[in-house]
Design an enzyme around this catalytic site. Structure first.
Site, PDB file in Angstrom:
ATOM      1  CG  ASN A 119      -0.369   0.686   2.427  1.00 19.99           C
ATOM      2  OD1 ASN A 119      -0.355   1.916   2.533  1.00 19.99           O
ATOM      3  ND2 ASN A 119       0.145  -0.123   3.362  1.00 19.99           N
ATOM      4  CG  PHE A 123      -0.582   9.160   7.286  1.00 17.78           C
ATOM      5  CD1 PHE A 123      -0.402   7.802   7.473  1.00 17.78           C
ATOM      6  CD2 PHE A 123       0.336  10.030   7.858  1.00 17.78           C
ATOM      7  CE1 PHE A 123       0.678   7.324   8.217  1.00 17.78           C
ATOM      8  CE2 PHE A 123       1.419   9.562   8.601  1.00 17.78           C
ATOM      9  CZ  PHE A 123       1.592   8.209   8.775  1.00 17.78           C
ATOM     10  CB  SER A 184       3.838   5.718   7.287  1.00 15.23           C
ATOM     11  OG  SER A 184       3.304   5.576   5.974  1.00 15.23           O
ATOM     12  CG  ASN A 186       3.045   4.403   1.924  1.00 11.70           C
ATOM     13  OD1 ASN A 186       3.831   4.040   1.063  1.00 11.70           O
ATOM     14  ND2 ASN A 186       2.344   3.550   2.661  1.00 11.70           N
ATOM     15  CB  THR A 187       3.941  10.580   4.954  1.00 12.37           C
ATOM     16  OG1 THR A 187       2.576  10.164   4.999  1.00 12.37           O
ATOM     17  CG2 THR A 187       4.016  12.081   5.164  1.00 12.37           C
ATOM     18  CE  LYS A 225       2.744   0.041  12.801  1.00 11.82           C
ATOM     19  NZ  LYS A 225       1.348  -0.165  12.410  1.00 11.82           N
ATOM     20  CB  THR A 253       8.025  -3.392  11.948  1.00 16.72           C
ATOM     21  OG1 THR A 253       7.523  -4.330  10.961  1.00 16.72           O
ATOM     22  CG2 THR A 253       9.130  -4.032  12.728  1.00 16.72           C
ATOM     23  CG  ASN A 254       4.515   1.492   9.440  1.00 17.78           C
ATOM     24  OD1 ASN A 254       3.763   1.082   8.569  1.00 17.78           O
ATOM     25  ND2 ASN A 254       4.366   2.662  10.038  1.00 17.78           N
TER      26      ASN A 254
END
Length: 355
Positions: A119, A123, A184, A186-187, A225, A253-254
């Site tokens: 993914n 967010f 994350s 993805n940011t 996290k 984990t992430n």
């Protein structure tokens, strides 16, 4: 119910694209969670109660060490139904201060043969005010509620701490514990917040906010996290920063961006990998954190948990509790009961009474 999910419900949901499938499922759960009959039926079908699973920590009573990972219910729309299917704790989020759409679609991809997902959601969030309203009815609950918080994509990294502070203050009344998501992939730039000095400064500011909004009451636990992609040195620095700052625990984990863990067809996909393919890496990270952290430091293992053996391996490696999400996508809600039953069989009577 496992056969029903595997042969009927899952094939139907998987005909839809992953994000649509998730949205349809969550909309159904949101609508039925306040119906007493539906709640009772879900508990009868899926909940597994055994005193060997229950434990207390920081004043919180956990029915079991098996919880829902952040990402399944980003906006706190259906926490009561996740509680009903036997989750020992429910974590919502990631929540950002201001509503944002996340990254462009498509942004979730299935690897069915490997029981994994990739993914790059970024967010997507209704924002702290709307999430606060969503949670306002969810006060009487059987399981602790965690709230995972992050920064808005448009917020520069040098002002990221303010976003986390705003989230914590806005949502403090609604959660039982809070998770600082700095991992994350993805940011843009977010994972740089795991650096030792940056993490210490962020933790200090959030602990100060927590002390103020707690108004003299016992402070609610704060977790960080972490990423499975940290080097050994980076991981040691991150754990040390958390411990020295007064953070109560770590979630490991992430998702991972390590392309070596993916099959060939997924090499070009942007985003983080979760599910079966992540399990070994997450397990190794949990073991490393446990060696680095004090005995009373709380660790939640997350990543590729699909059955009782996976969950037990995490706990043997040093996790106090575990979380799952992708496992539910592929195995259905019955997997929670299966894992809880397996853990109960492995635990001695009274072994989890208190941490």
């Amino acid at each position: 119910m496992g056969i029903f999910y595997e042969h009927l419900l899952r094939p139907a949901l998987h005909r839809l694209d992953p994000e649509t499938s998730h949205r349809v499922t969550l909309a159904f759960l949101r609508r039925v969670q306040w119906l007493p009959l539906t709640y009772r039926i879900a508990r009868r079908l899926y909940a597994y109660n055994d005193p060997r699973l229950a434990f207390t920590w920081k004043g919180l009573s956990f029915p079991s060490p098996v919880g829902l990972a952040a990402g399944a219910d980003k906006n706190g729309e259906a926490p009561r139904m996740f509680e009903a299917i036997g989750m020992g704790f429910v974590e919502i989020g990631t929540v950002t201060p201001v509503a944002q759409p996340g990254n462009p679609k498509p942004r979730v991809f299935r690897l069915k043969e490997a029981q994994s997902l990739v993914n790059r959601l970024g967010f997507p969030s209704q924002g702290a005010m709307k999430v606060s309203a969503n949670l306002s009815r969810y006060r009487k609950r059987r399981a602790p509620l965690g709230i995972n918080i992050g920064k808005n994509a448009a917020t520069p990294l040098e002002r990221a701490a303010t976003d986390y502070e705003n989230c914590l203050e806005s949502l403090y009344a609604h959660g039982d514990y809070f998770v600082i998501n700095v991992s994350s992939p993805n940011t843009s730039g977010l994972t740089s917040l795991q650096g030792s000095q940056t993490l210490k400064e962020l933790a200090a500011r959030l602990i100060a906010v927590r002390a103020r909004v707690a108004q003299g009451k016992a402070p609610k636990p704060l977790f960080v996290k972490i990423s499975p992609d940290l080097t050994q040195e980076q991981l040691a620095d991150a754990v040390r920063a958390c411990v020295e700052s007064g953070i109560d625990g770590i979630i490991a984990t992430n998702t991972t961006t390590d392309k070596t863990l993916r099959p060939a067809r997924a090499q070009s996909w942007e985003g983080g990998l979760s599910g079966r393919l992540l399990h070994t890496r997450s397990l190794e990270t949990v073991a490393a954190v446990r060696k680095l952290a004090p005995k009373d430091f709380f660790i939640i293992g997350a990543g590729g948990i699909f059955d009782g053996d996976d969950a037990w391996a995490m706990m043997q490696a040093g996790a106090n509790a575990v979380q799952l999400y992708t496992g539910i996508v592929y195995r259905g809600p019955g997997v929670v009961k299966e894992i809880n039953r397996a853990l109960a069989q492995k635990m001695g009577a009274g072994a989890r009474a208190t941490l």
